[in-house]
Design a protein around this motif. Sequence first.
Motif, PDB file in Angstrom:
ATOM      1  N   UNK A   1       6.382  14.919  11.085  1.00 30.65           N
ATOM      2  CA  UNK A   1       6.838  14.131  10.488  1.00 30.65           C
ATOM      3  C   UNK A   1       8.407  13.974  10.238  1.00 30.65           C
ATOM      4  N   UNK A   2       9.023  14.337  10.030  1.00 29.58           N
ATOM      5  CA  UNK A   2       9.987  13.750  10.473  1.00 29.58           C
ATOM      6  C   UNK A   2      10.680  12.847  11.156  1.00 29.58           C
ATOM      7  N   UNK A   3       9.978  12.226  12.407  1.00 36.75           N
ATOM      8  CA  UNK A   3       9.945  11.184  12.698  1.00 36.75           C
ATOM      9  C   UNK A   3       8.878   9.943  12.266  1.00 36.75           C
ATOM     10  N   UNK A   4       8.473  10.108  11.529  1.00 38.42           N
ATOM     11  CA  UNK A   4       7.665   8.812  10.629  1.00 38.42           C
ATOM     12  C   UNK A   4       8.685   8.020  10.453  1.00 38.42           C
ATOM     13  N   UNK A   5       8.365   6.894   9.931  1.00 42.45           N
ATOM     14  CA  UNK A   5       9.554   6.060   9.720  1.00 42.45           C
ATOM     15  C   UNK A   5       9.540   5.665   8.027  1.00 42.45           C
ATOM     16  N   UNK A   6      10.721   5.838   7.782  1.00 42.26           N
ATOM     17  CA  UNK A   6      11.424   6.168   6.512  1.00 42.26           C
ATOM     18  C   UNK A   6      10.786   4.477   5.814  1.00 42.26           C
ATOM     19  N   UNK A   7      10.360   4.517   4.811  1.00 40.02           N
ATOM     20  CA  UNK A   7      11.138   3.360   4.145  1.00 40.02           C
ATOM     21  C   UNK A   7      10.096   4.238   2.090  1.00 40.02           C
TER      22      UNK A   7
ATOM     23  N   UNK B   1       1.053  -0.777   0.319  1.00 41.98           N
ATOM     24  CA  UNK B   1       0.308  -0.028  -0.435  1.00 41.98           C
ATOM     25  C   UNK B   1       1.019   1.031   0.353  1.00 41.98           C
ATOM     26  N   UNK B   2       0.445   2.494  -0.454  1.00 41.49           N
ATOM     27  CA  UNK B   2       0.897   3.611  -0.398  1.00 41.49           C
ATOM     28  C   UNK B   2       0.277   4.070   0.700  1.00 41.49           C
ATOM     29  N   UNK B   3       1.380   4.491   2.001  1.00 42.37           N
ATOM     30  CA  UNK B   3       0.772   5.554   2.405  1.00 42.37           C
ATOM     31  C   UNK B   3       1.241   6.570   2.987  1.00 42.37           C
ATOM     32  N   UNK B   4       0.373   7.266   2.830  1.00 41.71           N
ATOM     33  CA  UNK B   4       0.255   8.929   3.085  1.00 41.71           C
ATOM     34  C   UNK B   4       0.203   9.376   4.888  1.00 41.71           C
ATOM     35  N   UNK B   5       1.999   9.555   5.671  1.00 36.97           N
ATOM     36  CA  UNK B   5       1.855   9.032   7.073  1.00 36.97           C
ATOM     37  C   UNK B   5       1.829  10.374   7.561  1.00 36.97           C
TER      38      UNK B   5
ATOM     39  N   UNK C   1       6.795   3.464  -0.565  1.00 38.97           N
ATOM     40  CA  UNK C   1       5.382   3.426  -0.445  1.00 38.97           C
ATOM     41  C   UNK C   1       4.892   4.246   1.167  1.00 38.97           C
ATOM     42  N   UNK C   2       6.316   5.164   1.940  1.00 37.42           N
ATOM     43  CA  UNK C   2       5.589   5.487   2.906  1.00 37.42           C
ATOM     44  C   UNK C   2       5.900   7.712   2.721  1.00 37.42           C
ATOM     45  N   UNK C   3       4.972   8.050   2.340  1.00 31.60           N
ATOM     46  CA  UNK C   3       5.529   9.784   2.249  1.00 31.60           C
ATOM     47  C   UNK C   3       5.040  10.098   3.520  1.00 31.60           C
TER      48      UNK C   3
END
Length: 309
Positions: A34-40, A25-29, A42-44
């Motif tokens: 937002x700097x603390x969102x897990x990088x990877x 899935x493409x995930x807009x987190x 399909x992750x925005x």
Amino acid sequence: MRILVTGATGFIGQSLVPALARQGFFVRAAARDPARVAAGPNIEPVAMPDLSGPADWSGPLEDVSHIVHLAGIAHAPGALPDEFYTRINSGAVAELAGQAKGKIDRFVLMSSVRAQAGLSSPTTITEGDAPAPTEIYGRTKLEAERRLSESGVDYTALRPAVVYGPGVKGNIASLATIAKTPMPLPFGGLDNRRSLLSIDNLIAAVAHVLQTEQTRNETYLVADAEPISVAGLVGAMREGLGRPPQLVKMPHRAIRRLMKSFGREADWERVCGTFEIDPAKLMATGWRPEIDSAEGIKKMMREPQKPAL
């Protein structure tokens, strides 16, 4: 499928976001930082609006097909005024749903079993029971469900049991801290049954309802397949640490006095009450809780306990 996940760095979000991304899935987190969102792949990461007042969701909602709404105020008795719970746990849900109407296919709301019941129940809890929340957290979660159902957006509301996994807080974290001590513990006689929910089983439930037509416009309780006793819970924690359970039996009144001496008497009902949830309604749609509570707790104790952000 392009999914907006709100509260992406919270206890559930920090595990759910990368898990959904790994499934393709493409995930807009969306997170406050937002700097603390897990990088990877399909992750925005995106900034989440301040939910304490009117919020503009137009940016995060652009080109998404689904929403998984995790953001909210967790259960913390007396910590915040009631109006904060009402605004963030209920009003913000209605606002997001209103702005998403006509743009998305499904809105998955992370509600709580506390929208349906208090701290304990003499009977097994099912979706057929009339909701009877006992405090502001549960009442605002129930109100969020109602306002979402009236928004015109197709939805699925999930009412999870207490969720455990890396970074867990609250009573599970407190018991885990106690389990790490070397001394024998007086929980051997606590054979009451309480339903819990592995973070892995919850992630599987979210992925399932996102893709299952049958779950549209429905509300589901979510729990591991079988409840666990407090003795079994603490014993599993110690086994996960590679140690024997070392549980001894004490009268309930003695345990209550002990909890009172540590200033935790208010947690008595949470520890010693019975709270069994029947997740059969969601299981009938094809979801299966693959991890049982004892094995899930052992796994949690073996993993690094990363803090929720």
